[in-house]
Design a protein around this motif. Structure first.
Motif, PDB file in Angstrom:
ATOM      1  N   ASP A  39      35.960  87.878 -22.741  1.00 52.84           N
ATOM      2  CA  ASP A  39      34.961  87.527 -21.231  1.00 52.84           C
ATOM      3  C   ASP A  39      35.818  86.004 -21.465  1.00 52.84           C
ATOM      4  OD1 ASP A  39      34.204  89.368 -20.147  1.00 52.84           O
ATOM      5  OD2 ASP A  39      32.025  88.666 -20.945  1.00 52.84           O
ATOM      6  N   ALA A  40      35.738  85.449 -23.036  1.00 53.35           N
ATOM      7  CA  ALA A  40      36.038  83.712 -22.640  1.00 53.35           C
ATOM      8  C   ALA A  40      37.608  83.839 -22.928  1.00 53.35           C
ATOM      9  CB  ALA A  40      35.616  84.016 -24.513  1.00 53.35           C
ATOM     10  N   ALA A  41      38.104  84.963 -23.562  1.00 49.72           N
ATOM     11  CA  ALA A  41      40.188  84.745 -23.604  1.00 49.72           C
ATOM     12  C   ALA A  41      40.430  85.458 -22.062  1.00 49.72           C
ATOM     13  CB  ALA A  41      40.238  86.216 -24.570  1.00 49.72           C
ATOM     14  N   THR A  42      39.626  85.607 -21.042  1.00 51.81           N
ATOM     15  CA  THR A  42      40.390  86.118 -19.776  1.00 51.81           C
ATOM     16  C   THR A  42      40.068  84.577 -18.874  1.00 51.81           C
ATOM     17  OG1 THR A  42      38.467  86.981 -19.340  1.00 51.81           O
ATOM     18  CG2 THR A  42      39.442  88.494 -19.887  1.00 51.81           C
ATOM     19  N   GLN A  43      39.772  83.347 -19.805  1.00 51.20           N
ATOM     20  CA  GLN A  43      39.361  82.928 -18.602  1.00 51.20           C
ATOM     21  C   GLN A  43      40.280  81.229 -18.689  1.00 51.20           C
ATOM     22  OE1 GLN A  43      34.908  81.113 -18.202  1.00 51.20           O
ATOM     23  NE2 GLN A  43      34.907  83.001 -18.813  1.00 51.20           N
ATOM     24  N   GLN A  44      40.940  80.951 -17.887  1.00 46.29           N
ATOM     25  CA  GLN A  44      41.874  79.812 -17.780  1.00 46.29           C
ATOM     26  C   GLN A  44      40.607  78.557 -17.784  1.00 46.29           C
ATOM     27  OE1 GLN A  44      45.642  79.244 -17.549  1.00 46.29           O
ATOM     28  NE2 GLN A  44      45.202  81.192 -18.624  1.00 46.29           N
ATOM     29  N   LEU A  45      40.453  77.560 -18.857  1.00 50.27           N
ATOM     30  CA  LEU A  45      39.723  76.405 -18.643  1.00 50.27           C
ATOM     31  C   LEU A  45      41.134  75.041 -18.206  1.00 50.27           C
ATOM     32  CD1 LEU A  45      37.158  77.329 -21.027  1.00 50.27           C
ATOM     33  CD2 LEU A  45      37.187  77.372 -18.391  1.00 50.27           C
ATOM     34  N   THR A  46      40.552  74.342 -17.363  1.00 45.47           N
ATOM     35  CA  THR A  46      41.150  73.118 -17.567  1.00 45.47           C
ATOM     36  C   THR A  46      40.246  71.313 -18.077  1.00 45.47           C
ATOM     37  OG1 THR A  46      41.107  72.642 -15.468  1.00 45.47           O
ATOM     38  CG2 THR A  46      42.878  73.898 -15.584  1.00 45.47           C
ATOM     39  N   VAL A  47      40.868  71.306 -18.461  1.00 46.95           N
ATOM     40  CA  VAL A  47      40.399  69.752 -19.234  1.00 46.95           C
ATOM     41  C   VAL A  47      41.048  67.811 -18.578  1.00 46.95           C
ATOM     42  CG1 VAL A  47      39.619  67.994 -21.372  1.00 46.95           C
ATOM     43  CG2 VAL A  47      39.928  71.044 -21.682  1.00 46.95           C
ATOM     44  N   ARG A  48      39.983  67.493 -18.096  1.00 47.68           N
ATOM     45  CA  ARG A  48      40.935  66.321 -17.128  1.00 47.68           C
ATOM     46  C   ARG A  48      40.006  65.274 -17.667  1.00 47.68           C
ATOM     47  NH1 ARG A  48      38.945  65.739 -11.902  1.00 47.68           N
ATOM     48  NH2 ARG A  48      37.444  67.585 -11.275  1.00 47.68           N
ATOM     49  N   VAL A  49      40.472  64.213 -17.272  1.00 44.96           N
ATOM     50  CA  VAL A  49      40.000  63.134 -17.982  1.00 44.96           C
ATOM     51  C   VAL A  49      39.201  61.806 -16.273  1.00 44.96           C
ATOM     52  CG1 VAL A  49      39.349  60.303 -18.571  1.00 44.96           C
ATOM     53  CG2 VAL A  49      40.047  62.399 -20.329  1.00 44.96           C
ATOM     54  N   VAL A 104      34.986  59.872 -18.275  1.00 42.86           N
ATOM     55  CA  VAL A 104      34.263  61.039 -18.682  1.00 42.86           C
ATOM     56  C   VAL A 104      34.702  62.590 -18.538  1.00 42.86           C
ATOM     57  CG1 VAL A 104      32.911  62.806 -16.746  1.00 42.86           C
ATOM     58  CG2 VAL A 104      31.977  60.387 -16.460  1.00 42.86           C
ATOM     59  N   THR A 105      34.920  63.390 -19.532  1.00 44.84           N
ATOM     60  CA  THR A 105      36.143  64.238 -19.669  1.00 44.84           C
ATOM     61  C   THR A 105      35.221  65.410 -19.125  1.00 44.84           C
ATOM     62  OG1 THR A 105      36.036  63.601 -21.759  1.00 44.84           O
ATOM     63  CG2 THR A 105      37.385  66.161 -21.187  1.00 44.84           C
TER      64      THR A 105
END
Length: 95
Positions: free
Chosen positions: A19-29, A38-39
């Protein structure tokens, strides 16, 4: 003498890592009030991941406060250099 457990080392929910590996996360500030950074971590599927638990672990590892807002984690400060690596260690894919 106890017999070896054939299921030793197998997690209770083997699909959790998938489940974790199939998700595309984005990180921005983002800059907020008074130019405070704020991250922001976005892209969680709230049906398969406990976002509150992930946020709690991230807050401890970066030693910062933060909150969960729906499927988004907001951490106080600019942690864009460290958060992607921490998320990858937990099995998430970060773009």
């Amino acid at each position: 003498m106890a017999e070896d457990d054939p299921f030793e080392g197998i997690p209770d929910d083997p699909t959790a890592d998938l489940d974790a590996a199939t998700q595309q996360l984005t990180v921005r500030v983002e800059k907020r009030r008074y130019d405070k950074p704020v991250t922001v971590v976005e892209g969680f599927d709230t049906n398969s991941v406990d976002v509150d638990a992930v946020a709690s672990r991230l807050k401890k590892k970066v030693a910062a406060g933060g909150t969960v807002n729906g499927d988004t984690i907001e951490l106080q400060g600019d942690h864009s250099d460290r958060v992607p690596d921490l998320l990858r260690e937990e099995g998430f894919e970060v773009t």
